[in-house]
Scaffold this motif. Structure first.
Motif, PDB file in Angstrom:
ATOM      1  N   UNK A  56      59.806  -6.031  46.899  1.00 33.14           N
ATOM      2  CA  UNK A  56      60.361  -4.597  47.050  1.00 33.14           C
ATOM      3  C   UNK A  56      60.905  -4.017  46.026  1.00 33.14           C
ATOM      4  N   UNK A  57      61.145  -4.880  44.832  1.00 31.72           N
ATOM      5  CA  UNK A  57      61.660  -4.504  43.463  1.00 31.72           C
ATOM      6  C   UNK A  57      60.820  -3.905  42.690  1.00 31.72           C
ATOM      7  N   UNK A  58      60.028  -2.705  43.182  1.00 24.40           N
ATOM      8  CA  UNK A  58      58.927  -2.132  42.178  1.00 24.40           C
ATOM      9  C   UNK A  58      59.291  -0.592  42.289  1.00 24.40           C
ATOM     10  N   UNK A  59      58.769  -0.158  41.281  1.00 28.25           N
ATOM     11  CA  UNK A  59      58.813   1.359  41.098  1.00 28.25           C
ATOM     12  C   UNK A  59      57.095   1.795  40.675  1.00 28.25           C
ATOM     13  N   UNK A  60      56.476   2.509  41.429  1.00 31.17           N
ATOM     14  CA  UNK A  60      55.247   2.707  41.017  1.00 31.17           C
ATOM     15  C   UNK A  60      54.606   3.980  41.693  1.00 31.17           C
ATOM     16  N   UNK A  61      53.547   4.379  41.242  1.00 30.14           N
ATOM     17  CA  UNK A  61      52.841   5.768  41.666  1.00 30.14           C
ATOM     18  C   UNK A  61      51.554   5.193  42.487  1.00 30.14           C
ATOM     19  N   UNK A  62      52.028   5.583  43.819  1.00 29.12           N
ATOM     20  CA  UNK A  62      50.786   5.170  44.674  1.00 29.12           C
ATOM     21  C   UNK A  62      49.556   5.917  44.618  1.00 29.12           C
ATOM     22  N   UNK A  63      48.419   5.435  44.562  1.00 29.75           N
ATOM     23  CA  UNK A  63      47.326   6.264  44.395  1.00 29.75           C
ATOM     24  C   UNK A  63      46.357   6.111  45.616  1.00 29.75           C
TER      25      UNK A  63
END
Length: 295
Positions: A56-63
């Motif tokens: 849960x410690x993630x920062x990302x762009x969902x594709x």
């Protein structure tokens, strides 16, 4: 009878007014705007990451496989850029290891089977940055790094990082603080056009790893080569938003709940990107205040 009609009208008006004042549902629609004021040269607001390593410690762009997604980005013309501030406790990788996975340095950004940007050791600075073009097995096809450049990076200081390529001259470039670190006209730097997630504070190699400890600000992905030559980035200037902007995030804490079950948040996105950015649970929103210079 007239009195009854008048009373009914008053009740109807009150009912309509009450309905109009009810908050409209925002999940998972339009992002709520939080009143974060950016004054040039006066304040910065940005997220600070803890370096944790849970899913849960993630920062990302969902594709999501849309024509307006990351796959809409040409493999030959592009720019990725952002500001970073590295914490002294961030993971610093081994510069002699060929890939980000084995080097163990904190990840700035990556697209699996495409590219990776991560921290490595530098004898003349607190850290350096390595940029690898990846093959289908996430192994480097080509490498550029700042450890041999004149740019000496320090902990707790902001640095602008940009990678870009232009089809007009076929040159891929790696900049730090507007200074050209390295460049190449080798076709291997043409990126594959696929629907790979864009990650910012970790990399995925069969699992989540190499989480970033420090801060990010002003992220932008563009359809064009924004920087054909050296430039002077200004952290107090908002990045330009135009038709060449695929994805842009000011990161001013404009969040709204996106997944109530898992407590994920969605960050405000500018540009043509039509999906969402997932924001980690443990992020801290930090503000720095500055005194404007006087004439």
């Amino acid at each position: 009878m007239k009195l009854l009609k008048f009373t009914f009208i008053l009740i109807l008006i009150a009912s309509l007014t009450s309905c109009e004042r009810e908050a409209l549902p925002v999940y998972p629609g339009t992002i709520i705007q939080i009143d974060t004021v950016f004054v040039k040269g006066a304040n910065l607001t940005y997220p600070t990451f803890t370096g944790s390593d849970t899913a849960d410690d993630r920062f990302y762009a969902f594709s999501g496989g849309s024509s307006d997604d990351l796959s809409d980005l040409s493999g030959e013309d592009w720019t990725y850029e952002l500001w970073i501030k590295v914490d002294p406790d961030a993971l610093i990788g081994d510069p002699n290891e060929p890939s980000g996975q084995t080097a163990g340095g904190a990840t700035i950004s990556e697209r699996g089977r495409n590219f990776e940007l991560y921290l490595i050791a530098d004898a003349n600075a607190d850290y350096a940055i390595k940029y690898n073009r990846l093959d289908n097995d996430n192994l480097p096809l080509g490498t550029m790094e700042s450890s041999n450049s004149s740019v000496n990076l320090k902990f707790d200081e902001w640095a602008h990082v940009a990678i870009s390529r232009s089809s007009s001259d076929g040159v891929a470039k790696f900049y730090i603080n507007g200074k050209l670190i390295d460049s190449s006209s080798d076709p291997l730097w043409i990126q594959p056009v696929n629907d790979t997630w864009l990650d910012f504070n970790y990399m995925y190699r069969g699992g989540n790893m190499n989480f970033f400890k420090g801060s990010f600000d002003d992220i932008r992905v563009s359809y064009i080569d924004r920087y054909p030559a050296e430039f002077e980035p200004n952290h107090f200037e908002r990045l330009a938003l135009d038709n060449n902007t695929l994805l842009q995030m000011d990161l001013d804490n404009n969040l709204t709940p996106f997944d109530p079950v898992n407590e994920f948040d969605k960050v405000e996105i500018k540009g043509n990107y039509s999906y969402y950015i997932k924001v980690i649970n443990t992020v801290f929103w930090t503000s720095e205040d500055y005194v404007l210079p006087t004439d």
